[in-house]
Write an enzyme that holds these catalytic residues in place. Structure first.
Site, PDB file in Angstrom:
ATOM      1  N   HIS A  56      -3.140   7.939  -9.301  1.00 21.72           N
ATOM      2  CA  HIS A  56      -1.843   7.416  -8.870  1.00 21.72           C
ATOM      3  C   HIS A  56      -1.602   7.507  -7.375  1.00 21.72           C
ATOM      4  O   HIS A  56      -0.499   7.216  -6.918  1.00 21.72           O
ATOM      5  CB  HIS A  56      -0.698   8.154  -9.564  1.00 21.72           C
ATOM      6  N   LYS A 110      13.917   5.701  -3.680  1.00 24.40           N
ATOM      7  CA  LYS A 110      12.601   6.251  -3.998  1.00 24.40           C
ATOM      8  C   LYS A 110      12.518   7.620  -3.347  1.00 24.40           C
ATOM      9  O   LYS A 110      13.382   7.966  -2.538  1.00 24.40           O
ATOM     10  CB  LYS A 110      11.491   5.349  -3.450  1.00 24.40           C
ATOM     11  N   ARG A 111      11.481   8.421  -3.707  1.00 25.86           N
ATOM     12  CA  ARG A 111      11.301   9.694  -3.027  1.00 25.86           C
ATOM     13  C   ARG A 111      11.260   9.468  -1.511  1.00 25.86           C
ATOM     14  O   ARG A 111      10.817   8.422  -1.043  1.00 25.86           O
ATOM     15  CB  ARG A 111       9.994  10.372  -3.485  1.00 25.86           C
ATOM     16  N   LYS A 137       6.526   5.943   2.882  1.00 29.88           N
ATOM     17  CA  LYS A 137       7.420   4.918   2.320  1.00 29.88           C
ATOM     18  C   LYS A 137       8.318   4.305   3.401  1.00 29.88           C
ATOM     19  O   LYS A 137       8.978   3.306   3.183  1.00 29.88           O
ATOM     20  CB  LYS A 137       8.259   5.519   1.198  1.00 29.88           C
ATOM     21  N   THR A 182       7.114   1.170  -8.804  1.00 35.53           N
ATOM     22  CA  THR A 182       7.666   0.633 -10.051  1.00 35.53           C
ATOM     23  C   THR A 182       9.139   0.308  -9.832  1.00 35.53           C
ATOM     24  O   THR A 182       9.691  -0.561 -10.502  1.00 35.53           O
ATOM     25  CB  THR A 182       7.512   1.634 -11.212  1.00 35.53           C
ATOM     26  N   LYS A 202      11.652  -2.856 -11.052  1.00 37.01           N
ATOM     27  CA  LYS A 202      12.991  -2.701 -11.633  1.00 37.01           C
ATOM     28  C   LYS A 202      14.007  -3.535 -10.861  1.00 37.01           C
ATOM     29  O   LYS A 202      14.872  -4.207 -11.448  1.00 37.01           O
ATOM     30  CB  LYS A 202      13.416  -1.222 -11.620  1.00 37.01           C
TER      31      LYS A 202
HETATM   32  C1  26V Z   1       1.449  15.547  -7.155  1.00 38.18           C
HETATM   33  C2  26V Z   1       1.948  16.798  -7.305  1.00 38.18           C
HETATM   34  C3  26V Z   1       1.242  17.882  -6.626  1.00 38.18           C
HETATM   35  C4  26V Z   1       1.634  19.258  -7.119  1.00 38.18           C
HETATM   36  C5  26V Z   1       3.079  19.427  -7.375  1.00 38.18           C
HETATM   37  C6  26V Z   1       3.668  18.373  -8.281  1.00 38.18           C
HETATM   38  C7  26V Z   1       3.094  17.036  -8.086  1.00 38.18           C
HETATM   39  C8  26V Z   1       3.681  15.980  -8.701  1.00 38.18           C
HETATM   40  C9  26V Z   1       3.169  14.704  -8.556  1.00 38.18           C
HETATM   41  C10 26V Z   1       2.063  14.488  -7.782  1.00 38.18           C
HETATM   42  C11 26V Z   1       1.482  13.134  -7.619  1.00 38.18           C
HETATM   43  C12 26V Z   1       2.467  12.131  -7.395  1.00 38.18           C
HETATM   44  C13 26V Z   1       1.807  10.830  -7.557  1.00 38.18           C
HETATM   45  C14 26V Z   1       2.784   9.748  -7.867  1.00 38.18           C
HETATM   46  O1  26V Z   1       3.888   9.947  -8.342  1.00 38.18           O
HETATM   47  N1  26V Z   1       2.342   8.564  -7.620  1.00 38.18           N
HETATM   48  C15 26V Z   1       3.122   7.389  -7.857  1.00 38.18           C
HETATM   49  O2  26V Z   1       2.742   6.887  -9.126  1.00 38.18           O
HETATM   50  C16 26V Z   1       3.479   5.741  -9.474  1.00 38.18           C
HETATM   51  C17 26V Z   1       3.072   5.361 -10.887  1.00 38.18           C
HETATM   52  O3  26V Z   1       1.739   4.957 -10.900  1.00 38.18           O
HETATM   53  C18 26V Z   1       3.219   4.632  -8.478  1.00 38.18           C
HETATM   54  O4  26V Z   1       4.010   3.532  -8.827  1.00 38.18           O
HETATM   55  C19 26V Z   1       3.555   5.087  -7.071  1.00 38.18           C
HETATM   56  O5  26V Z   1       3.180   4.102  -6.131  1.00 38.18           O
HETATM   57  C20 26V Z   1       2.840   6.387  -6.762  1.00 38.18           C
HETATM   58  O6  26V Z   1       3.275   6.920  -5.524  1.00 38.18           O
END
Ligand code: 26V
Length: 817
Positions: free
Chosen positions: A360, A551-552, A557, A659, A663
Site C-alpha cells: 500500500h 485525508k491524513r 499529500k 480512495t 468517494k
Molecule cells: C504503516 C504503519 C506503520 C506502523 C504504525 C501503524 C501503521 C499504519 C499504517 C501504515 C501504512 C499505511 C499505508 C496506507 O494507509 N496506505 C494507503 O493505502 C490506501 C489503500 O490502498 C491507498 O489508497 C493510499 O494511497 C495509501 O497511502
C-alpha cells in the site's frame, strides 16, 4: 434470496414487528423499562433488534459454507476502519424507513440514535478503510470471507484543536458497550512469546515461553440485499494469569493485577501512526498475537471437515493487507511443521499457494523491518524459520541467475548492513503467489523501483488490482439526496452494479435532471454550512465553491501546496477586492501522526491562515478557510457529499492509490489532481475535460530531481509565491510567535522541497483558474459533475473484490439457493 427467506424477512420487516422487537430487546437484552430508558439504551435495544435479523442470515451462510465445503478467504489486517454500523445494517436489510417509524412509535428520534453511535475507528486511514469496504463487498458478492484483526480497546485518537493545535484524546469506543459484537469466550487460543527452541528427535519444540490468550469477538458483516453475510473476527488479549491472591491479601494491589494488565496490553491500543514504524516491541507483539490466533483458528476450521492437510491450499486463501500480518507466514510454517508434523517442503508449497500480499505504499520509511535481536528474543522459532526460508530462497536465486553477490545481498530477506533486520515485504513476496499494488501507476512503480529485483526473479507474481469503495456507504448512505434522485432516474440497482450509473451520462443535458442534481448538492452544502457555522461562529455561503482536501496530514499529500494557493488568493483578493471573485470555502480535514512535527505544524498553519482570512473585513464571503476537526468515517460521510472540488494533489509517484478521490468523484465533486495513484484512472473514466490535471508526472519528477531541482530559484522568480512564503516566514499569520512557521519556509525553499511543492505551484494556480472559470458556468460545472458520477462504475469495491476473487484468491461466490 429464496421465496421462504423473503417471506421470513418481510414478516420481520414490518413496523409492528420491529417495534415489538425493540421493546423486547429493551426489556430482555438491556434490562430496562421503556419509561426509564435513556437514549443509549434505545440505541442498544434497536441495534440488538437489527442484529437479531442478521443472525438468521449469518447462520444460513455459515451452514451453506460447510455444506458446500467452500474455499474461504482470510483477510488479515491490523486495521478495519468500519465507522458506524446502524444505518449500514438497516439499509442492507431494507428496513431503514420501517425502523424510523417503529422508533417514532416508541417516541424515539432515529436521527438522534444514529448520531450517538461511536465510530469503530480501528484504523488509521486509507488502508483500514479499504479493508472495511472489502468486507462489505465480499459479503455482498457472497464471497466466503473472514476479516481477521485486533479488537483494540482504544481506536484511532480523537483529534481536538486547542488554540490551533492538534491535541489527541483517547478514543474509548467501548464505553457504552458494543451491541454488534458476539464475545466468544469458548474460542480462545494461547499465543506464546519468548523462550527458546530445542530439537526433540526430528522436531523442533518451542519451550519456556510466556503466553497470553487470544479471545474471539465476532461481528456480522451483512451483504447488501442478499442473505449472504460474512464475519469479522477480532482478537482480544486475555491474561492466562489469575489475580495474584497472595499479593492481594498482603495489600499489594498493584502487583496483584500487574501481570494480568501487562499481558492484556497487547490489544489495548491502535498505533496511531502511519508514517513511522512506531511502537517497536508492543507493536511486534500485536502483530504476532493476531496472526498466531488467526492461523490456529483457520487450521481448526479446516480440520473440522478434513482429516489430512492434503487439500489445505484448495480450501484456504490468506491475504496480507500490507506487511503488518506477515508473521502469519512463519507462524503457519511452525504450526504445520513443528505441531502437525507436515514435511517442510509440503508446508512451504501450500503456503505459497495460499498467501497473497498487497503493498500500500512506496514510501521507504513505511516499509516494515524488524531487528533480528528483538525477533530472536520474542519469537526465536520464527526467526529460525525465516532464516531457513531465506537460505532456500537465496539458493534458488543463485541457481537461477548466477552468483551475483551484490544482487543476493540486495534481495536477501535479512538486511545485513548495520543492525541486522528482517525485511517483511520481501518475506511476503517470497511466500506469496501474487503480490499486487493498488493502482496501475503504483503497481508499475512497485516493480520498477522498490521490488525491481523481485520482479525479475518472479515475473508472474506481480499484478495490479486498483482499489475501490463501497457504493452502499459512500453514496446510498452518505448522500440520500443524490441517491434518491438517481433512484428516480435509473432505479436502485446501481447499489449492486455501479456501472449502471453510466445511464446518467445521457441526462446531463436534461434541464430538469440537471436542476435536481444541483439542488441535491445544494442541500448537502446547506446542511454542512449550518453545522460548520454553528461550530466556528463564521458564516458560510452555500453558493460558494466548496473546495475539500480531506485525508491524513502528510508532506507528500501536499496540504502545503493548497495552503500556499489559499494565501496567494487571499493576497490577490486584498489587492483587487473589486474584481468578480468566485467565492470559495476551502476546507481541510485530517489527522497528523502524534509524533509527526511537520504535520502538526501544517495544521497550525491552516488554523492561523483561517483566523486571518475569515476575519478580514475586506474579504467577506469571497474566501473562507476551515479546518474540520476529527476527520474519520462519520465526518467523511457528512462532508464529502457537500464537496464541489476534490483536492488530490500529492506529488506524482507518492500516493499509492487514494480512495477519498473516488468517494468525492462519486458524490459529484470535480477533481483537481496530479497524475498520481488512481487519479490517472479516474481521469480515464470521467474524461480529461471533466477533471483538472496539473503538475509534474512521476517521470518528470524523476528527471527534475536528476537534473537538479532548485526550489529557491522558483521562490525568487515568482513574486506572488515569494510574498506568500515570506508571510509564512515572517509571522504574518502568527504575529504572536513570528518564527512559528519558519521551518515550513526553509523546508520548501532551502532544504530541498522533497515533495516539489514549489515546482508544481504555478501549474496548480493555473488549474485553479480553470476551476473558477468552469464554476462560473453552473451548467458546464453540473455537466462535468454528472460525468464524474456516471464514470465511477469501475471504482466500486465490488469490481475490486471480483478481481481479487478471480485472479488471486481463486474463490467462487457461495451458492445461496
Ligand atoms: C504503516 C504503519 C506503520 C506502523 C504504525 C501503524 C501503521 C499504519 C499504517 C501504515 C501504512 C499505511 C499505508 C496506507 O494507509 N496506505 C494507503 O493505502 C490506501 C489503500 O490502498 C491507498 O489508497 C493510499 O494511497 C495509501 O497511502
Amino acid at each position: 434470496m429464496t421465496a421462504v427467506d423473503l417471506e421470513f424477512d418481510q414478516l420481520n420487516s414490518t413496523v409492528d414487528a420491529l417495534r415489538r422487537s425493540i421493546s423486547n430487546r429493551m426489556m430482555y437484552g438491556v434490562g430496562k423499562d421503556a419509561v426509564t430508558a435513556r437514549p443509549h439504551d434505545w440505541l442498544h435495544a434497536a441495534a440488538l433488534a437489527v442484529r437479531d435479523r442478521l443472525v438468521a442470515r449469518w447462520m444460513k451462510t455459515t451452514r451453506l459454507q460447510y455444506e458446500q465445503d467452500v474455499k474461504r478467504v482470510y483477510y488479515l489486517s491490523m486495521e478495519f476502519l468500519i465507522g458506524r454500523t446502524f444505518t449500514n445494517a438497516l439499509l442492507a436489510l431494507g428496513i431503514y424507513e420501517p425502523m424510523r417509524e417503529a422508533l417514532a412509535g416508541l417516541g424515539v428520534d432515529m436521527d438522534m440514535l444514529i448520531d450517538m453511535e461511536p465510530d469503530a475507528a480501528l484504523g488509521n486511514g486509507g488502508l483500514g478503510r479499504l479493508a472495511a469496504c472489502f468486507l462489505d463487498s465480499m459479503a455482498t458478492l457472497g464471497i466466503p470471507g473472514f476479516g481477521y484483526g485486533i479488537r483494540y480497546e482504544y481506536g484511532m485518537f480523537r483529534q481536538q484543536i486547542v488554540n490551533g493545535e492538534q491535541v489527541e484524546a483517547p478514543d474509548y469506543w467501548l464505553r457504552n458497550g458494543n451491541a454488534w459484537e458476539f464475545p466468544r469466550s469458548e474460542i480462545q487460543y494461547l499465543v506464546h512469546f519468548g523462550g527458546r527452541t530445542v530439537q526433540r528427535g526430528e522436531h523442533v519444540e518451542w519451550i519456556d515461553t510466556e503466553h497470553v490468550n487470544a479471545m474471539a469477538y465476532d461481528t456480522v458483516i451483512p451483504g447488501y440485499a442478499t442473505s449472504a453475510t460474512n464475519t469479522l473476527r477480532l482478537w482480544s488479549a486475555r491474561s492466562t494469569e489469575e489475580l495474584d491472591l497472595s499479593a492481594f491479601n498482603r495489600g499489594d494491589y498493584r502487583s496483584a493485577v500487574d501481570a494480568k494488565t501487562m499481558s492484556e496490553n497487547v490489544s489495548r491500543l491502535l498505533y496511531p501512526d502511519d508514517s513511522t514504524p512506531a511502537g517497536r516491541e508492543l507493536r511486534l507483539r500485536q502483530e504476532y498475537f493476531f496472526v498466531s490466533a488467526t492461523m490456529q483458528d483457520l487450521i481448526r476450521r479446516y480440520q473440522r471437515t478434513h482429516s489430512t492437510f492434503g487439500r489445505f491450499a484448495e480450501k484456504v486463501a490468506v491475504h496480507l493487507n500490507d506487511t503488518h500480518p506477515v508473521l502469519a507466514i512463519p507462524e503457519l510454517m511452525r504450526l504445520l511443521v513443528d505441531v502437525h508434523h507436515v514435511p517442510w517442503a509440503t508446508a512451504w508449497k501450500q503456503i505459497q499457494q495460499m498467501f497473497s500480499y498487497t503493498n500500500h505504499t512506496l514510501m521507504p520509511e513505511a516499509l516494515e523491518t524488524w531487528d533480528v535481536e528483538t525477533l530472536a528474543r520474542l519469537l526465536p522459532r520464527h526467526l529460525e524459520i525465516i532464516f531457513e526460508i531465506n537460505a532456500e530462497f537465496l539458493k534458488h536465486v543463485s541457481e537461477q541467475s548466477g552468483h551475483d553477490a551484490e544482487m543476493i545481498r540486495r534481495i536477501s530477506l535479512v538486511d545485513e548492513y548495520g543492525q541486522r533486520r528482517v525485511r517483511m515485504a520481501y518475506l511476503a513476496i517470497v511466500a506469496s503467489h501474487k503480490v499486487n499494488g493498488v493502482s496501475k501507476l503504483h503497481s508499475q512503480l512497485m516493480t520498477r523501483e522498490i521490488f525491481a529485483d523481485f520482479a525479475r526473479v518472479f515475473p508472474d507474481r506481480f499484478t495490479n488490482v486498483t482499489n475501490g469503495i463501497t457504493p452502499r456507504r459512500w453514496l446510498a448512505q452518505a448522500n440520500p439526496s443524490l441517491s434518491s434522485l438517481i433512484d428516480e432516474q435509473i432505479g436502485t440497482h446501481w447499489r449492486r452494479d455501479l456501472f449502471e450509473l453510466e445511464k446518467l451520462r445521457e441526462l446531463r443535458h436534461d434541464t430538469a435532471f440537471v436542476d435536481a442534481f444541483r439542488n441535491a448538492k445544494r442541500q448537502n452544502k446547506m446542511r454542512l454550512a449550518q453545522l460548520l457555522s454553528h461550530h466556528t461562529k463564521v458564516s458560510f455561503d452555500p453558493d460558494a465553491l466548496f473546495d475539500l482536501q480531506v485525508k491524513r496530514i502528510h508532506e507528500y499529500k501536499r496540504q502545503l501546496l493548497n495552503v500556499l494557493h489559499v494565501i496567494v488568493r487571499y493576497n490577490q483578493i486584498r489587492a483587487n477586492p473589486e474584481l468578480d471573485w468566485v467565492p470559495r470555502v476551502v476546507m481541510f480535514a485530517g489527522k497528523a501522526a502524534s509524533a509527526y512535527r511537520m504535520a502538526k505544524t501544517i495544521i497550525r498553519l491552516i488554523g492561523d491562515v483561517s483566523e486571518k482570512v475569515n476575519h478580514d473585513p475586506l474579504i467577506g464571503d469571497r474566501l473562507k478557510v476551515v479546518f474540520v476537526p476529527n476527520y474519520g468515517v462519520s465526518v467523511a460521510e457528512l462532508i464529502i457529499p457537500a464537496a464541489d472540488l476534490s483536492e488530490q494533489i500529492s506529488m506524482a509517484g507518492t500516493e499509492a492509490s487514494g480512495t477519498g478521490n473516488m468517494k468525492l468523484a462519486l458524490n459529484g465533486a470535480l477533481t483537481i489532481g496530479t497524475m498520481d495513484g488512481a487519479n490517472i484512472e479516474i481521469c480515464d473514466a470521467v474524461g480529461r475535460e471533466n477533471i483538472f490535471i496539473f503538475g509534474h508526472t512521476a517521470d518528470e519528477v524523476d528527471s527534475l530531481r536528476a537534473t537538479g531541482y532548485r526550489p529557491r530559484q522558483i521562490y525568487e522568480e515568482n513574486p506572488e509565491l515569494r510574498m506568500a512564503l515570506d508571510q509564512i516566514r515572517t509571522g504574518f499569520f502568527s504575529p504572536d510567535d513570528p518564527l512559528r512557521f519558519s521551518d515550513i519556509f526553509h523546508t520548501l525553499v532551502d532544504w530541498g522541497d522533497h515533495y516539489m511543492v514549489l515546482a508544481d505551484f504555478a501549474a496548480f494556480a493555473e488549474a485553479q483558474k480553470e476551476v473558477d472559470a468552469r464554476f462560473r458556468n453552473p451548467q458546464a460545472w453540473a455537466e462535468s459533475a454528472i460525468e464524474n458520477v456516471a464514470g465511477m462504475g469501475w471504482f466500486s469495491s465490488d469490481r475490486t473484490i471480483g478481481e481479487y476473487a478471480r485472479e488471486i484468491w481463486h474463490v467462487k461466490p457461495l451458492d445461496m439457493s
